[in-house]
Design a protein around this motif. Structure first.
Motif, PDB file in Angstrom:
ATOM      1  N   UNK A 192      19.196  45.167  -4.100  1.00 52.83           N
ATOM      2  CA  UNK A 192      18.567  45.561  -5.395  1.00 52.83           C
ATOM      3  C   UNK A 192      18.469  44.523  -6.118  1.00 52.83           C
ATOM      4  N   UNK A 193      17.732  43.988  -7.250  1.00 50.14           N
ATOM      5  CA  UNK A 193      17.267  43.183  -7.443  1.00 50.14           C
ATOM      6  C   UNK A 193      17.883  43.993  -9.028  1.00 50.14           C
ATOM      7  N   UNK A 194      19.186  42.711 -10.292  1.00 51.01           N
ATOM      8  CA  UNK A 194      19.467  43.879 -11.179  1.00 51.01           C
ATOM      9  C   UNK A 194      18.972  42.557 -12.412  1.00 51.01           C
ATOM     10  N   UNK A 195      19.014  43.250 -13.459  1.00 49.12           N
ATOM     11  CA  UNK A 195      18.517  42.901 -14.526  1.00 49.12           C
ATOM     12  C   UNK A 195      19.575  42.379 -14.922  1.00 49.12           C
ATOM     13  N   UNK A 196      20.705  42.119 -14.638  1.00 48.67           N
ATOM     14  CA  UNK A 196      22.211  41.074 -15.150  1.00 48.67           C
ATOM     15  C   UNK A 196      22.454  40.026 -13.983  1.00 48.67           C
ATOM     16  N   UNK A 197      21.025  39.461 -13.313  1.00 52.04           N
ATOM     17  CA  UNK A 197      21.650  38.576 -12.543  1.00 52.04           C
ATOM     18  C   UNK A 197      20.543  36.771 -12.731  1.00 52.04           C
ATOM     19  N   UNK A 198      19.673  36.665 -13.512  1.00 50.37           N
ATOM     20  CA  UNK A 198      19.468  35.777 -14.422  1.00 50.37           C
ATOM     21  C   UNK A 198      20.018  34.693 -14.114  1.00 50.37           C
ATOM     22  N   UNK A 199      19.880  33.045 -14.065  1.00 48.55           N
ATOM     23  CA  UNK A 199      20.845  32.333 -14.489  1.00 48.55           C
ATOM     24  C   UNK A 199      20.663  31.175 -15.247  1.00 48.55           C
ATOM     25  N   UNK A 200      21.562  30.310 -15.698  1.00 48.28           N
ATOM     26  CA  UNK A 200      21.050  29.109 -16.733  1.00 48.28           C
ATOM     27  C   UNK A 200      20.529  28.525 -15.713  1.00 48.28           C
ATOM     28  N   UNK A 201      18.895  27.858 -15.635  1.00 51.32           N
ATOM     29  CA  UNK A 201      18.466  26.748 -15.024  1.00 51.32           C
ATOM     30  C   UNK A 201      16.709  27.810 -13.843  1.00 51.32           C
ATOM     31  N   UNK A 202      16.598  28.680 -14.405  1.00 56.85           N
ATOM     32  CA  UNK A 202      15.825  29.424 -13.602  1.00 56.85           C
ATOM     33  C   UNK A 202      15.212  29.539 -14.419  1.00 56.85           C
ATOM     34  N   UNK A 203      13.570  29.684 -13.892  1.00 58.40           N
ATOM     35  CA  UNK A 203      12.492  29.357 -14.440  1.00 58.40           C
ATOM     36  C   UNK A 203      11.904  31.093 -14.732  1.00 58.40           C
ATOM     37  N   UNK A 204      11.496  31.534 -15.669  1.00 55.91           N
ATOM     38  CA  UNK A 204      11.325  33.309 -16.366  1.00 55.91           C
ATOM     39  C   UNK A 204       9.360  33.343 -15.957  1.00 55.91           C
ATOM     40  N   UNK A 205       9.190  34.460 -15.117  1.00 52.45           N
ATOM     41  CA  UNK A 205       8.424  34.069 -14.603  1.00 52.45           C
ATOM     42  C   UNK A 205       7.432  35.601 -14.720  1.00 52.45           C
ATOM     43  N   UNK A 206       5.601  36.339 -15.564  1.00 53.90           N
ATOM     44  CA  UNK A 206       5.405  36.975 -15.129  1.00 53.90           C
ATOM     45  C   UNK A 206       4.273  37.348 -14.124  1.00 53.90           C
ATOM     46  N   UNK A 225      22.420  39.248 -18.456  1.00 50.37           N
ATOM     47  CA  UNK A 225      22.527  38.820 -18.284  1.00 50.37           C
ATOM     48  C   UNK A 225      23.271  38.182 -18.478  1.00 50.37           C
ATOM     49  N   UNK A 226      24.029  37.763 -19.551  1.00 50.99           N
ATOM     50  CA  UNK A 226      24.846  36.544 -20.050  1.00 50.99           C
ATOM     51  C   UNK A 226      24.091  35.361 -20.243  1.00 50.99           C
ATOM     52  N   UNK A 227      22.744  35.522 -20.348  1.00 53.61           N
ATOM     53  CA  UNK A 227      22.021  34.096 -20.613  1.00 53.61           C
ATOM     54  C   UNK A 227      20.761  34.132 -22.273  1.00 53.61           C
ATOM     55  N   UNK A 228      20.265  32.567 -21.755  1.00 53.37           N
ATOM     56  CA  UNK A 228      19.378  33.112 -23.104  1.00 53.37           C
ATOM     57  C   UNK A 228      18.020  32.613 -22.360  1.00 53.37           C
ATOM     58  N   UNK A 229      16.575  33.433 -22.992  1.00 53.42           N
ATOM     59  CA  UNK A 229      15.984  33.405 -22.230  1.00 53.42           C
ATOM     60  C   UNK A 229      15.015  32.522 -23.352  1.00 53.42           C
ATOM     61  N   UNK A 230      14.192  31.340 -23.309  1.00 51.42           N
ATOM     62  CA  UNK A 230      13.133  30.459 -23.833  1.00 51.42           C
ATOM     63  C   UNK A 230      11.409  30.695 -23.114  1.00 51.42           C
ATOM     64  N   UNK A 231      10.931  31.565 -24.602  1.00 49.60           N
ATOM     65  CA  UNK A 231       9.618  31.777 -23.894  1.00 49.60           C
ATOM     66  C   UNK A 231       8.160  30.709 -24.817  1.00 49.60           C
ATOM     67  N   UNK A 232       7.520  30.128 -24.127  1.00 48.57           N
ATOM     68  CA  UNK A 232       6.938  29.455 -24.995  1.00 48.57           C
ATOM     69  C   UNK A 232       5.359  30.188 -24.609  1.00 48.57           C
ATOM     70  N   UNK A 233       5.480  30.790 -26.097  1.00 52.49           N
ATOM     71  CA  UNK A 233       3.889  31.799 -26.770  1.00 52.49           C
ATOM     72  C   UNK A 233       2.116  30.495 -25.725  1.00 52.49           C
ATOM     73  N   UNK A 234       2.305  29.646 -25.074  1.00 53.00           N
ATOM     74  CA  UNK A 234       1.090  28.966 -24.813  1.00 53.00           C
ATOM     75  C   UNK A 234       1.347  28.807 -23.983  1.00 53.00           C
ATOM     76  N   UNK A 235       2.393  29.598 -23.332  1.00 54.82           N
ATOM     77  CA  UNK A 235       2.045  30.040 -21.637  1.00 54.82           C
ATOM     78  C   UNK A 235       1.629  31.309 -20.989  1.00 54.82           C
ATOM     79  N   UNK A 236       1.856  32.126 -22.621  1.00 56.08           N
ATOM     80  CA  UNK A 236       1.935  33.502 -21.915  1.00 56.08           C
ATOM     81  C   UNK A 236       0.242  33.682 -21.590  1.00 56.08           C
TER      82      UNK A 236
END
Ligand SMILES: [Mg+2]
Length: 294
Positions: free
Chosen positions: A144-158, A213-224
């Protein structure tokens, strides 16, 4: 009361769930073992309320479709596959098409290889409420892929494109991203971090990954990736896209099962979800999105 406050209360009460519960409340699905060391099952339930999630004049077939598809989307968000569904309905006494509604739900459930295996109907005054429960299995190798499994250094994708779903009617006709979720698990295994399906807007749902996940996600408005008629704010905060948001270590694919994938940000140490606006300022993404007041 806000839905988020009520859910927080439910989560807090779920401290002793027993040894068969692998993941309790707070993810897209619960993960449960039915026997000691047996295979895990995914469990999810959703309600569709007339006047809230659809209107009285919404075609019956689309109501049925949405009732099933929302729960299927939660299975997709775990990278899983549906097995079967249960549907319960509280139907207004003046509603005369209950048989057609259940037939349509059964048809849509089969479309996603998820036979309807039971249900219940009650007649009452007030709006029609459809409750769909779907049982699934996690990906055989990835789990199962959980919400809690993001790690520092990962990319955020949609996947797909975001925004304007209610105005365009896409919230009724979206395709749950089952194939895409499974393809991610196949191709990336444990390089795939966290995942969620976007029901309440990317900003708020990305904030849920950050919190779990206890991490920070930084999203770029220009990439959405913006759906037709959507600006970056709409792509960030509109609800009911039912696309997948996931984090990944390594190079992101251009597409999954024919659906485009866009890198929209990065994961690093810290907390919360922030969004860099076109002006270069940072705003709180988790504050942008739906929190249904009830
Ligand atoms: Mg979900």
């Amino acid at each position: 009361m806000r839905e988020s406050e009520l859910l927080a209360h439910i989560y807090q009460r779920s401290t002793s769930l027993g040894e068969h519960v692998v993941v309790g409340p707070g993810d897209d699905c619960a993960v449960v073992r039915l026997t000691d060391n047996g295979p895990a099952a995914l469990l999810t339930t959703d309600q569709l309320v007339e006047g809230r999630h659809y209107n009285a004049d919404t075609p019956l077939d689309l109501v049925a479709r949405k009732a099933i598809a929302r729960s299927i989307s939660d299975i997709a968000a775990m990278g899983g596959s549906p097995v079967c569904a249960l549907a319960a309905a509280t139907i207004n006494s003046e509603f005369t098409q209950a048989n057609e509604l259940f037939d349509a739900m059964a048809r849509w459930a089969l479309r996603w290889s998820c036979p309807l295996v039971g249900g219940d109907i009650a007649i009452a005054d007030g709006p029609t409420v459809l409750t769909t429960t779907v049982i699934g299995t996690p990906h055989r190798d990835r789990g199962a892929v959980l919400r809690s499994q993001a790690r520092s250094g990962d990319l955020v994708c949609v996947t797909g494109s975001l925004g304007n779903s209610l105005a365009t009617g896409r919230h009724l006709s979206f395709e749950p991203r089952l194939l895409e979720g499974a393809a991610l698990c196949d191709a990336f295994g444990n390089k795939l971090g966290a995942m969620i399906d976007l029901s309440d807007g990317l900003g708020r749902d990305a904030g849920r990954i950050a919190a779990a996940s206890g991490v920070r996600l930084t999203l770029e408005s220009s990439l959405l990736p913006r759906a037709e008629g959507a600006d970056w704010r709409s792509a960030l905060q509109d609800g009911e896209d039912y696309e997948l948001c996931f984090t990944l270590r390594g190079e992101a694919p251009a597409e999954l099962a024919g659906t485009p994938v866009t890198v929209v940000g990065v994961v690093d140490a810290g907390s919360g979800c922030r969004v860099r606006t076109p002006d270069g300022e940072f705003i709180d993404g988790a504050a942008m999105g739906w929190d249904h007041e009830s």
